[in-house]
Design a protein around this motif. Structure first.
Motif, PDB file in Angstrom:
ATOM      1  N   UNK A 237       4.664  -0.284 -13.911  1.00  0.00           N
ATOM      2  CA  UNK A 237       5.460   1.341 -12.944  1.00  0.00           C
ATOM      3  C   UNK A 237       3.660   1.302 -12.998  1.00  0.00           C
ATOM      4  N   UNK A 238       2.844   1.868 -11.505  1.00  0.00           N
ATOM      5  CA  UNK A 238       1.875   2.276 -11.113  1.00  0.00           C
ATOM      6  C   UNK A 238       2.771   3.206 -10.147  1.00  0.00           C
ATOM      7  N   UNK A 239       2.961   4.237 -10.263  1.00  0.00           N
ATOM      8  CA  UNK A 239       3.411   5.845  -9.134  1.00  0.00           C
ATOM      9  C   UNK A 239       2.618   5.030  -7.383  1.00  0.00           C
ATOM     10  N   UNK A 240       1.552   5.044  -7.145  1.00  0.00           N
ATOM     11  CA  UNK A 240       0.080   5.181  -6.717  1.00  0.00           C
ATOM     12  C   UNK A 240       0.387   3.250  -5.975  1.00  0.00           C
ATOM     13  N   UNK A 241       0.100   2.599  -7.220  1.00  0.00           N
ATOM     14  CA  UNK A 241       0.258   1.346  -6.349  1.00  0.00           C
ATOM     15  C   UNK A 241       2.393   0.622  -5.462  1.00  0.00           C
ATOM     16  N   UNK A 242       2.926   1.230  -6.140  1.00  0.00           N
ATOM     17  CA  UNK A 242       4.342   0.945  -5.775  1.00  0.00           C
ATOM     18  C   UNK A 242       4.839   2.032  -4.214  1.00  0.00           C
ATOM     19  N   UNK A 243       4.335   3.436  -4.273  1.00  0.00           N
ATOM     20  CA  UNK A 243       4.054   4.252  -3.153  1.00  0.00           C
ATOM     21  C   UNK A 243       3.294   3.348  -1.725  1.00  0.00           C
TER      22      UNK A 243
END
Length: 311
Positions: A237-243
């Motif tokens: 999980x990467x918050x930036x990529x997931x966002x």
């Protein structure tokens, strides 16, 4: 354990019976009454037309009030920051969407905010199902877990929302390396679940060969992320990529990344936490009793078990 002996081909007449009982529906409600949807509600009620119709009507009422299709990423982004729930970038061998859950990454205390985030994740997972697939898989990672990461109240409401409004959406829930301290909590939650649902819950341990085989049968190990014994080191999980991915989905499916909806349906995290605080001491008390092993079974209380249905 109840079972549904209705053959798939026999559902067609029952689908038409449900449609007759539903009557004329607003266009927006009709979108959630496809043959596939009605079939899921019939399956959840073991082919009983009147019970399935009642259940579906309750869902349509809930959707009108709660407006799950109007939840956007920006509203729930704070809940998502730690990756406590996210849609994986791979499916299982049956093409089912995978939701990864990590209880130890819990980052908020808002009961309403957590449920709203769960609903957003469910809606997004469903929108990303392949055309021939109705169900999803949950992968629940217990790494770093302790009892402070879960709440009986949230667990009860989770069971209620999923079983009442997303019937037959869960194909399997894999609990990966749950610690011993989780067992008494699961025993408390289990009475709120239908037997068929319990059969979909699999306890999987990394040091057990039978567990490994279950994962190997269900997933391409090359695609499965490392946290679950797979070989895909890029699937975390990467918050930036997931966002970015979620904003893209909002735009793709709804044509917009923002929605202005009613105040009752749209609570900010701060508003949610404020409204939750009045019940927090009761929830804390229940959870403390679970940890101490002194909370009686819900089957021995006067609390309603109306949420005991099949997801």
């Amino acid at each position: 354990m109840s079972s549904d002996s209705t053959k798939p081909e026999d559902y067609l007449s029952k689908i038409n019976e449900v449609r007759t009982l539903l009557g004329t529906l607003p266009e927006k409600s009709s979108e959630f009454c496809t043959d596939a949807a009605i079939t899921r509600y019939l399956a959840a009620r073991n082919g009983h037309v009147k019970k399935a119709t009642k259940m579906l009507k309750e869902t349509l009422k809930w959707r009108t009030q709660y407006k799950p299709e109007e939840i956007r990423w920006e509203e729930i982004a704070r809940e998502a920051e730690t990756g406590k729930i996210y849609r994986a970038n791979y499916t299982d061998k049956y093409g089912r969407t995978v939701l990864v859950m990590k209880p130890s990454s819990q980052n908020t205390k808002s009961y309403k905010g957590q449920i709203r985030f769960l609903v957003y994740c469910m809606e997004n997972a469903i929108l990303n199902l392949s055309d021939n697939q109705e169900q999803m898989v949950w992968l629940i990672d217990f790494h770093g877990f302790n009892m402070s990461h879960i709440s009986l109240k949230v667990s009860r409401e989770t069971a209620h929302v999923l079983q009442e409004h997303y019937p037959e959406r869960l194909g399997m829930a894999i609990l990966y390396n749950p610690p011993k301290i989780f067992e008494p909590f699961y025993k408390m939650v289990k009475p709120f679940l239908e037997p068929k649902t319990c059969n979909k819950v699999k306890f999987v341990y990394s040091d057990d060969n039978l567990s490994k085989k279950l994962l190997e049968d269900l997933f391409d190990i090359e695609q499965l992320e490392v946290a679950f014994g797979g070989k895909n080191s890029d699937a975390g999980f990467s918050f930036e990529k997931y966002a970015e991915k979620m904003r893209g989905d909002d735009l793709k499916f709804f044509g917009s990344t923002t929605v202005v909806s009613s105040a009752s349906a749209h609570l900010s995290n701060s508003d949610s936490e404020a409204s939750d605080s009045e019940n927090k001491h009761l929830e804390d008390n229940e959870d403390e009793k679970i940890k101490n092993g002194t909370l009686q079974s819900p089957l021995d209380t006067t609390e309603t078990l109306s949420l005991k249905h099949e997801p």
